[in-house]
Design a protein around this motif. Structure first.
Motif, PDB file in Angstrom:
ATOM      1  N   LEU A  96     -13.492   0.084 -11.650  1.00 47.10           N
ATOM      2  CA  LEU A  96     -12.284  -0.472 -10.960  1.00 47.10           C
ATOM      3  C   LEU A  96     -10.961  -0.076 -11.890  1.00 47.10           C
ATOM      4  N   LEU A  97     -11.308  -0.078 -13.348  1.00 45.74           N
ATOM      5  CA  LEU A  97      -9.983   0.199 -14.296  1.00 45.74           C
ATOM      6  C   LEU A  97     -10.012   1.790 -14.009  1.00 45.74           C
ATOM      7  N   GLU A  98     -10.828   2.725 -13.913  1.00 52.70           N
ATOM      8  CA  GLU A  98     -10.818   4.160 -13.998  1.00 52.70           C
ATOM      9  C   GLU A  98     -10.328   4.714 -12.526  1.00 52.70           C
ATOM     10  N   GLN A  99     -10.777   3.937 -11.562  1.00 49.73           N
ATOM     11  CA  GLN A  99     -10.646   4.774 -10.045  1.00 49.73           C
ATOM     12  C   GLN A  99      -9.922   3.827  -9.023  1.00 49.73           C
ATOM     13  N   GLU A 100      -9.959   2.528  -9.315  1.00 47.81           N
ATOM     14  CA  GLU A 100      -9.375   1.545  -8.192  1.00 47.81           C
ATOM     15  C   GLU A 100      -8.571   0.382  -8.766  1.00 47.81           C
ATOM     16  N   PRO A 101      -7.686   0.468  -9.959  1.00 42.73           N
ATOM     17  CA  PRO A 101      -7.040  -0.663 -10.460  1.00 42.73           C
ATOM     18  C   PRO A 101      -6.420  -1.563  -9.673  1.00 42.73           C
ATOM     19  N   VAL A 102      -5.819  -1.115  -8.678  1.00 43.86           N
ATOM     20  CA  VAL A 102      -5.255  -2.075  -7.487  1.00 43.86           C
ATOM     21  C   VAL A 102      -5.992  -1.769  -6.274  1.00 43.86           C
ATOM     22  N   ARG A 103      -6.849  -2.485  -5.791  1.00 48.16           N
ATOM     23  CA  ARG A 103      -7.777  -2.174  -4.655  1.00 48.16           C
ATOM     24  C   ARG A 103      -7.605  -3.275  -3.522  1.00 48.16           C
ATOM     25  N   TYR A 104      -7.328  -2.920  -2.263  1.00 48.55           N
ATOM     26  CA  TYR A 104      -7.197  -3.535  -1.265  1.00 48.55           C
ATOM     27  C   TYR A 104      -8.638  -3.858  -0.518  1.00 48.55           C
ATOM     28  N   SER A 116      -7.253  -5.112 -11.865  1.00 52.64           N
ATOM     29  CA  SER A 116      -7.971  -5.188 -12.955  1.00 52.64           C
ATOM     30  C   SER A 116      -7.264  -4.734 -14.225  1.00 52.64           C
ATOM     31  N   ARG A 117      -6.391  -3.732 -14.416  1.00 55.08           N
ATOM     32  CA  ARG A 117      -5.914  -3.392 -15.441  1.00 55.08           C
ATOM     33  C   ARG A 117      -5.055  -4.530 -16.123  1.00 55.08           C
ATOM     34  N   TYR A 118      -5.211  -4.404 -17.423  1.00 56.23           N
ATOM     35  CA  TYR A 118      -4.422  -5.512 -18.451  1.00 56.23           C
ATOM     36  C   TYR A 118      -3.137  -5.533 -17.999  1.00 56.23           C
ATOM     37  N   GLU A 119      -2.351  -4.622 -18.028  1.00 54.88           N
ATOM     38  CA  GLU A 119      -0.627  -4.520 -17.845  1.00 54.88           C
ATOM     39  C   GLU A 119      -0.545  -5.158 -16.401  1.00 54.88           C
TER      40      GLU A 119
END
Length: 418
Positions: A35-43, A53-56
């Motif tokens: 998730l972090l590397e490829q799809e940090p905002v996934r629908y 998933s990313r901290y920010e």
């Protein structure tokens, strides 16, 4: 390897948000890395839900008041006004009467009022008053472990410690504490949502809600007649205030404090001890330098977060990570993934009890930052101190961790040690 990156198929991603799957959930970290590397905002179309998933991004969602907890606050004003009153005449009424009054699931101003009435019990001064009593409880439990043929750190120490503490704070008699175990586990599963809601579990949930409501209603009635030095008596003493809790709010708050006050802390203690025993060099480092105990607790919270995710609703169309989240859509923020984000933590998959800075999100952030965080930290530090003192040569006896089958809360059902 724990930090190994691989591609996840759509079916695997879907299964992540369903019932507990040993292969998927026992080791979530390859999925988080993906998730972090490829799809940090996934629908996720089938859930009409976003996964962040990313901290920010996670921190932003948690802090922005445009993301809310209540469905009605995520609707346009006209739609809110057109909503029919919620029907109370359903089998789930006993459960809903509790959840609807949990500050955890409410927005301002109700959340602010409920939190304000309880927050005085978790101030630094209040924690200082509790410290010696928690130490005594931890010492007693640790000494009793030595009498067991095959000690189970969870059932004999990590579970009873926070249960006894929160029960004493509320004023629950010692002989009644054992009843809380099943009640608390049931509500932990209710919070998890739709993944495992079988007819049998529905019946169990309703029965637990009826029983725990009746229990606290009886205890409140006793305290009205004979107040004591406990939280229920304190909250009843404030009944003249215009913002005082109603009886139903007081019952719901007691249930929330019970569930949140022990589910997460059991996991904090167990997960941190598991990480230490799986990293003997860190355990030896802590034995050599006990001043690192507070730091070790923070690293345990980050490395194996007791709560893996939480959710919000978008109250407006919102741009995040190059995606547009539509008003009313659910946003699932992955605390466990954010706490392994290499953009925020160097070598995030490494367990380092001296890590600094360590601004993890295990207690969330924003308006819903965990009210009981000071108590959980204090219990965690006292628990580690007792374990180091009594069992400096402790080793794991289990071949593999026995993770409880709960997607939301990450913790072990048993943990046998030598």
């Amino acid at each position: 390897m724990q930090n190994q990156s691989r591609t996840f198929e759509i079916s695997e991603i879907a299964s992540w948000f369903g019932p507990y799957n040993v292969q998927v959930h026992d080791n979530p970290y390859p999925f988080y890395t993906y998730l972090l590397e490829q799809e940090p905002v996934r629908y996720l179309e089938w859930h009409n839900m976003w996964v962040v998933s990313r901290y920010e991004d996670v921190n932003r969602v948690l802090k922005d008041p445009l993301f809310v907890r209540e469905n009605r606050n995520a609707m346009p004003q006209q739609q809110q006004e057109e909503q029919p009153p919620q029907s109370q005449n359903t089998p789930w009424e006993p459960v809903n009467n509790l959840l609807d009054n949990w500050m955890l699931l409410r927005d301002a101003p109700t959340h602010t009022r409920l939190r304000g009435l309880v927050s005085h019990s978790f101030t630094p001064r209040s924690m200082e008053r509790l410290k010696q009593n928690i130490r005594s409880i931890a010492e007693h439990l640790a000494e009793r472990m030595a009498e067991e043929e095959q000690p189970d750190l969870i059932q004999s120490f990590a579970f009873p410690l926070p249960v006894i503490v929160i029960a004493e704070m509320l004023g629950v008699p010692p002989e009644d504490r054992e009843m809380f175990k099943e009640w608390s586990h049931t509500f932990a599963r209710i919070l998890e949502g739709g993944g495992d809601q079988t007819p049998d579990f529905a019946e169990q949930s309703i029965r637990a809600a009826v029983e725990i409501t009746a229990y606290f209603r009886s205890l409140i009635a006793e305290r009205k007649v004979s107040p004591r030095e406990d939280m229920i008596s304190d909250l009843l003493a404030a009944k003249e205030q215009t913002d005082a809790l109603t009886e139903q709010e007081l019952i719901a708050t007691c249930v929330l404090l019970l569930v949140a006050g022990h589910e997460t802390t059991v996991n904090l203690i167990g997960n941190t001890m598991l990480a230490l025993l799986n990293h003997p060099e860190q355990y030896a480092r802590l034995l050599e330098n006990p001043t690192l105990i507070p730091s070790a607790v923070e690293e345990g919270l980050r490395y194996e977060s007791p709560v893996q995710m939480t959710s919000r609703l978008a109250s407006v169309d919102y741009e995040l990570g190059g995606q547009t989240i539509r008003q009313g859509q659910v946003v699932q923020v992955m605390l466990g993934a954010a706490n392994r984000d290499p953009a925020q933590f160097s070598n995030p998959n490494q367990f380092d009890i001296g890590r600094t800075p360590n601004r993890h999100l295990a207690f969330a952030s924003g308006a819903h930052f965990c009210l009981g965080a000071p108590l959980a930290r204090l219990e965690g530090e006292i628990a580690l101190t007792a374990m180091l003192k009594h069992y400096p040569q402790m080793h794991l006896a289990d071949a593999a961790p026995n993770w409880r089958h709960n997607v939301l809360f990450r913790g072990m059902g048993t943990m046998h040690v030598r």
